[in-house]
Scaffold this motif. Structure first.
Motif, mmCIF file in Angstrom:
data_model
loop_
_atom_site.group_PDB
_atom_site.id
_atom_site.type_symbol
_atom_site.label_atom_id
_atom_site.label_comp_id
_atom_site.label_asym_id
_atom_site.label_seq_id
_atom_site.Cartn_x
_atom_site.Cartn_y
_atom_site.Cartn_z
ATOM 1 N N ALA A 75 0.848 -1.186 0.000
ATOM 2 C CA ALA A 75 0.000 0.000 0.000
ATOM 3 C C ALA A 75 0.889 1.245 0.000
ATOM 4 O O ALA A 75 1.935 1.261 0.644
ATOM 5 C CB ALA A 75 -0.909 0.006 1.223
ATOM 6 N N LEU A 76 0.460 2.238 -0.756
ATOM 7 C CA LEU A 76 1.153 3.524 -0.742
ATOM 8 C C LEU A 76 0.431 4.387 0.287
ATOM 9 O O LEU A 76 -0.772 4.630 0.157
ATOM 10 C CB LEU A 76 1.079 4.163 -2.131
ATOM 11 C CG LEU A 76 1.804 5.499 -2.302
ATOM 12 C CD1 LEU A 76 3.302 5.290 -2.310
ATOM 13 C CD2 LEU A 76 1.366 6.168 -3.602
ATOM 14 N N TRP A 77 1.159 4.821 1.317
ATOM 15 C CA TRP A 77 0.490 5.510 2.427
ATOM 16 C C TRP A 77 1.120 6.864 2.711
ATOM 17 O O TRP A 77 2.332 7.041 2.577
ATOM 18 C CB TRP A 77 0.557 4.660 3.689
ATOM 19 C CG TRP A 77 -0.158 5.239 4.886
ATOM 20 C CD1 TRP A 77 -1.482 5.215 5.116
ATOM 21 C CD2 TRP A 77 0.427 5.928 5.999
ATOM 22 N NE1 TRP A 77 -1.786 5.830 6.311
ATOM 23 C CE2 TRP A 77 -0.625 6.290 6.870
ATOM 24 C CE3 TRP A 77 1.736 6.291 6.334
ATOM 25 C CZ2 TRP A 77 -0.418 6.984 8.066
ATOM 26 C CZ3 TRP A 77 1.948 6.985 7.517
ATOM 27 C CH2 TRP A 77 0.882 7.324 8.366
ATOM 28 N N LYS A 112 0.538 10.204 5.706
ATOM 29 C CA LYS A 112 -0.283 10.615 6.850
ATOM 30 C C LYS A 112 -1.145 11.825 6.502
ATOM 31 O O LYS A 112 -2.065 12.157 7.233
ATOM 32 C CB LYS A 112 0.575 10.850 8.095
ATOM 33 C CG LYS A 112 1.398 12.095 8.126
ATOM 34 C CD LYS A 112 1.954 12.273 9.535
ATOM 35 C CE LYS A 112 2.800 13.515 9.625
ATOM 36 N NZ LYS A 112 3.225 13.780 10.993
ATOM 37 N N ASP A 113 -0.826 12.446 5.350
ATOM 38 C CA ASP A 113 -1.669 13.529 4.829
ATOM 39 C C ASP A 113 -2.928 12.900 4.214
ATOM 40 O O ASP A 113 -2.839 12.122 3.270
ATOM 41 C CB ASP A 113 -0.865 14.311 3.764
ATOM 42 C CG ASP A 113 -1.657 15.468 3.180
ATOM 43 O OD1 ASP A 113 -2.891 15.508 3.373
ATOM 44 O OD2 ASP A 113 -1.045 16.326 2.536
ATOM 45 N N PRO A 114 -4.126 13.227 4.739
ATOM 46 C CA PRO A 114 -5.350 12.557 4.261
ATOM 47 C C PRO A 114 -5.674 12.869 2.793
ATOM 48 O O PRO A 114 -6.489 12.178 2.184
ATOM 49 C CB PRO A 114 -6.451 13.115 5.168
ATOM 50 C CG PRO A 114 -5.768 13.880 6.246
ATOM 51 C CD PRO A 114 -4.386 14.200 5.801
ATOM 52 N N LEU A 115 -5.048 13.879 2.229
ATOM 53 C CA LEU A 115 -5.399 14.275 0.866
ATOM 54 C C LEU A 115 -4.314 13.950 -0.157
ATOM 55 O O LEU A 115 -4.526 14.078 -1.352
ATOM 56 C CB LEU A 115 -5.685 15.785 0.807
ATOM 57 C CG LEU A 115 -6.801 16.270 1.741
ATOM 58 C CD1 LEU A 115 -6.858 17.785 1.784
ATOM 59 C CD2 LEU A 115 -8.147 15.694 1.293
ATOM 60 N N LEU A 116 -3.146 13.530 0.320
ATOM 61 C CA LEU A 116 -2.019 13.389 -0.600
ATOM 62 C C LEU A 116 -2.168 12.206 -1.559
ATOM 63 O O LEU A 116 -1.942 12.335 -2.759
ATOM 64 C CB LEU A 116 -0.711 13.266 0.191
ATOM 65 C CG LEU A 116 0.560 13.325 -0.650
ATOM 66 C CD1 LEU A 116 0.695 14.667 -1.357
ATOM 67 C CD2 LEU A 116 1.798 13.071 0.209
ATOM 68 N N VAL A 117 -2.590 11.057 -1.027
ATOM 69 C CA VAL A 117 -2.655 9.862 -1.871
ATOM 70 C C VAL A 117 -4.059 9.742 -2.475
ATOM 71 O O VAL A 117 -5.050 9.690 -1.758
ATOM 72 C CB VAL A 117 -2.305 8.597 -1.062
ATOM 73 C CG1 VAL A 117 -2.396 7.363 -1.948
ATOM 74 C CG2 VAL A 117 -0.915 8.721 -0.471
ATOM 75 N N ALA A 127 7.491 7.671 7.673
ATOM 76 C CA ALA A 127 6.374 8.390 7.072
ATOM 77 C C ALA A 127 5.456 8.980 8.140
ATOM 78 O O ALA A 127 4.892 10.050 7.966
ATOM 79 C CB ALA A 127 5.581 7.455 6.160
ATOM 80 N N ASN A 128 5.334 8.284 9.256
ATOM 81 C CA ASN A 128 4.448 8.736 10.325
ATOM 82 C C ASN A 128 5.022 9.948 11.052
ATOM 83 O O ASN A 128 4.288 10.802 11.537
ATOM 84 C CB ASN A 128 4.218 7.584 11.310
ATOM 85 C CG ASN A 128 3.083 7.865 12.266
ATOM 86 O OD1 ASN A 128 2.073 8.434 11.858
ATOM 87 N ND2 ASN A 128 3.251 7.488 13.511
ATOM 88 N N SER A 129 6.358 10.020 11.118
ATOM 89 C CA SER A 129 6.987 11.146 11.797
ATOM 90 C C SER A 129 7.101 12.353 10.872
ATOM 91 O O SER A 129 7.421 13.449 11.313
ATOM 92 C CB SER A 129 8.373 10.744 12.283
ATOM 93 O OG SER A 129 9.199 10.493 11.164
ATOM 94 N N GLY A 130 6.839 12.145 9.583
ATOM 95 C CA GLY A 130 6.930 13.235 8.637
ATOM 96 C C GLY A 130 8.289 13.358 7.967
ATOM 97 O O GLY A 130 8.502 14.224 7.129
ATOM 98 N N GLY A 131 9.216 12.493 8.349
ATOM 99 C CA GLY A 131 10.544 12.492 7.722
ATOM 100 C C GLY A 131 10.471 12.203 6.232
ATOM 101 O O GLY A 131 11.268 12.703 5.448
ATOM 102 N N ALA A 132 9.503 11.369 5.870
ATOM 103 C CA ALA A 132 9.207 11.122 4.458
ATOM 104 C C ALA A 132 7.721 11.393 4.275
ATOM 105 O O ALA A 132 6.925 11.065 5.146
ATOM 106 C CB ALA A 132 9.547 9.681 4.089
ATOM 107 N N GLU A 133 7.337 11.985 3.147
ATOM 108 C CA GLU A 133 5.924 12.345 2.957
ATOM 109 C C GLU A 133 5.063 11.134 2.678
ATOM 110 O O GLU A 133 3.856 11.136 2.909
ATOM 111 C CB GLU A 133 5.760 13.334 1.789
ATOM 112 C CG GLU A 133 6.249 14.729 2.085
ATOM 113 C CD GLU A 133 7.699 14.896 1.705
ATOM 114 O OE1 GLU A 133 8.390 13.863 1.514
ATOM 115 O OE2 GLU A 133 8.158 16.034 1.609
ATOM 116 N N ILE A 134 5.722 10.090 2.138
ATOM 117 C CA ILE A 134 4.944 8.998 1.580
ATOM 118 C C ILE A 134 5.746 7.701 1.748
ATOM 119 O O ILE A 134 6.973 7.743 1.839
ATOM 120 C CB ILE A 134 4.661 9.349 0.089
ATOM 121 C CG1 ILE A 134 3.401 8.691 -0.420
ATOM 122 C CG2 ILE A 134 5.839 9.082 -0.801
ATOM 123 C CD1 ILE A 134 2.932 9.349 -1.701
ATOM 124 N N ALA A 135 5.068 6.570 1.812
ATOM 125 C CA ALA A 135 5.789 5.316 2.002
ATOM 126 C C ALA A 135 5.073 4.163 1.312
ATOM 127 O O ALA A 135 3.846 4.140 1.221
ATOM 128 C CB ALA A 135 5.929 5.011 3.488
#
Lengths: 270, 226
Positions: A111-113, A115-120, A175-183
């Motif tokens: 899954a491409l995830w 934490k931004d609800p609108l990004l994916v 990804a959850n810490s925001g270090g990467a936008e997406i995972a």
């Protein structure tokens, strides 16, 4: 207070007698080494199994690579639920598993995830359009989900800048810490999350992530648990947690008093 | 808050640290005494060997122990034939690993304390006809008390925080080898962050209280002087 004391006493007595029973043949204990990504699903399955059987299932959670190394050095487990098929076949080649026990118990999905609800978006366009700075994936050298993530990227023909986590769990932390936008993660990690947004990567974009199991110690309790793990009830629990059932579930329970089985077991032990 | 497994992991950690500290004080005291008093030319070799766990990555130590403890190796085989159960992935194995891992944290404060006692009090005691064992237990031990305290606390606290070695040789068996640090790692790996928070806070609190206790009891003793 009095009642609590009584309950405590009963509980302690129960623990004590459980300990005593374990050393006899009564209720068996099965030690199961389980891949980190499957641990939470396995816990649900074990809890369900506890209602059906007196056997106690003890889960040893860890990475599949580490478990494989430790099993070769004598880790006392009866069943191994791996995150891939390579490590169980390696153990099989070394003659450490019960003949014919290796089989796929679940297929992993990516899954491409974010934490931004609108990004994916629903079609994963965000990946192709590279609207992010960094993509977190698990280390493709050691983690099967990382390996599959690389296949997805090459099939889509994109080369984003990436960070590697030691496992999918660490990739999630990034990804959850925001270090990467997406995972690119395991679906099982994000399916129950009520936050962010995800896209289920079509399985045709990567080779199947076959999570395989092997039985290492030929005891009836271990076979019983594996039998339950591949039952309709357990498979539907797996589906709820983001796994796809294996194509063939033609597992036939090998009876211990089967004509052919004992000979095989003996040759494996020797 | 804490699951049953978490409490078991915490208790196991305290038990491991307690037993390891006891073994270290028992066997470390004669070794530290010898290191403090010996005039052997090649003493520095032993000192370097004792200090090795300070600089060696725990994974290196853990890897060697994993190989040494396995039933295929001579050490693992010998232990299994004598004791009847394997050394690898057992609590006994963890104690052996922890003793090696925390060795410098116990030996060095003791050695420093013994050196600080000096020869004079012992010579005086000898002129008063104190036997060697009497000299050690009634003169050296009381004078080196801060050293013993530092050694015990550092040995205990360092074993509490042990991770890499246990990860390699423990096998993460609940109730047997699953110590708190490993349980925290497992919680993070399986995304049970709330449990990881609780267990981490417990370890933090225990470690802090231990050090507060020592510094409060010995305002002048320099505990961390490695």
């Amino acid at each position: 207070m009095g009642r609590i004391t009584t309950y405590t006493t009963i509980y302690l007595l129960a623990c004590l007698s459980a300990q005593l029973l374990c050393s006899t043949v009564f209720a068996a204990q099965v030690k199961v080494a389980v891949a980190s990504n499957f641990a939470s699903t396995a816990e649900v399955i074990v809890a369900t199994y506890a209602e059906l059987s007196d056997d106690k299932i003890v889960l040893l959670v860890g990475s599949t690579g580490k478990h494989t190394a430790q099993i070769q050095y004598g880790l006392p487990v009866d069943v191994f639920l791996a995150a891939d098929s390579a490590m169980p076949s390696l153990l099989e080649d070394k003659g450490l598993v019960i003949d014919g026990s290796r089989q796929t118990y679940a297929l992993g999905r990516l899954a491409l995830w974010s934490k931004d609800p609108l990004l994916v978006d629903a079609n994963g366009e965000v990946l192709k359009k590279s609207r992010f700075k960094r993509l977190a994936i698990a280390n493709p050298k050691t983690a099967p989900y990382g390996h599959a993530a690389i296949q997805v990227l090459s099939n889509l023909g994109i080369q984003p800048s990436m960070v590697y986590g030691e496992s999918v769990a660490q990739a999630f932390q990034f990804a959850n810490s925001g270090g990467a936008e997406i995972a690119l993660l395991a679906l099982s990690q994000v399916i129950d999350l009520q936050r962010g947004s995800y896209w289920l990567v079509p399985s045709k974009l990567h080779s199947p992530i076959e999570q395989q199991l092997v039985i290492l110690n030929d005891v009836q309790a271990a076979r019983d648990f594996v039998h339950f793990l591949l039952s309709e009830q357990a498979l539907s629990i797996m589906e709820l947690h983001g796994y796809t059932r294996p194509a063939t579930t033609s597992y036939t329970r090998p009876a211990l008093n089967d004509n052919t089985a004992p000979a095989q077991i003996e040759s494996t032990i020797k | 808050m804490f699951s049953e497994a978490d409490i078991a992991a915490l208790m196991l950690t305290l038990k491991l640290a307690g037993i390891s500290t006891l073994v270290l004080i028992l066997f470390g005291t004669p070794l530290a005494w010898w290191l403090a008093k010996s005039a052997w030319r090649f003493k520095f070799l032993i000192e370097a060997l004792v200090a090795l766990p300070l600089v060696l990555p725990p994974t290196v130590l853990g890897f060697y122990l994993l190989v040494a403890f396995s039933p295929q190796s001579s050490i693992g085989h010998l232990f299994e034939s004598v004791v009847g159960q394997p050394l690898a992935f057992s609590f006994t194995g963890l104690v052996v690993g922890s003793v090696i891992y925390s060795l410098p944290f116990v030996i060095q404060p003791l050695q420093n304390a013994f050196i600080a006692v000096g020869r004079r009090p012992l010579e005086v005691a000898a002129t008063l006809r104190a036997s060697p064992s009497d000299r050690f237990f009634s003169v050296v031990v009381p004078l080196a008390r801060p050293g013993f305290l530092s050694a015990a606390v550092l040995g205990f606290a360092h074993t509490l925080g042990e991770f890499g070695v246990v990860l390699m040789i423990g096998g993460n068996i609940p109730g047997e080898t699953q110590v708190a640090s490993i349980a925290i790692y497992e919680h993070v790996e399986s995304m049970q962050l709330a449990s990881a928070h609780w267990l981490s806070a417990a370890l933090l609190l225990i470690s802090f209280c231990l050090l507060v206790l020592v510094y409060a009891a010995n305002p002048k003793a320099r505990v961390l002087r490695l």
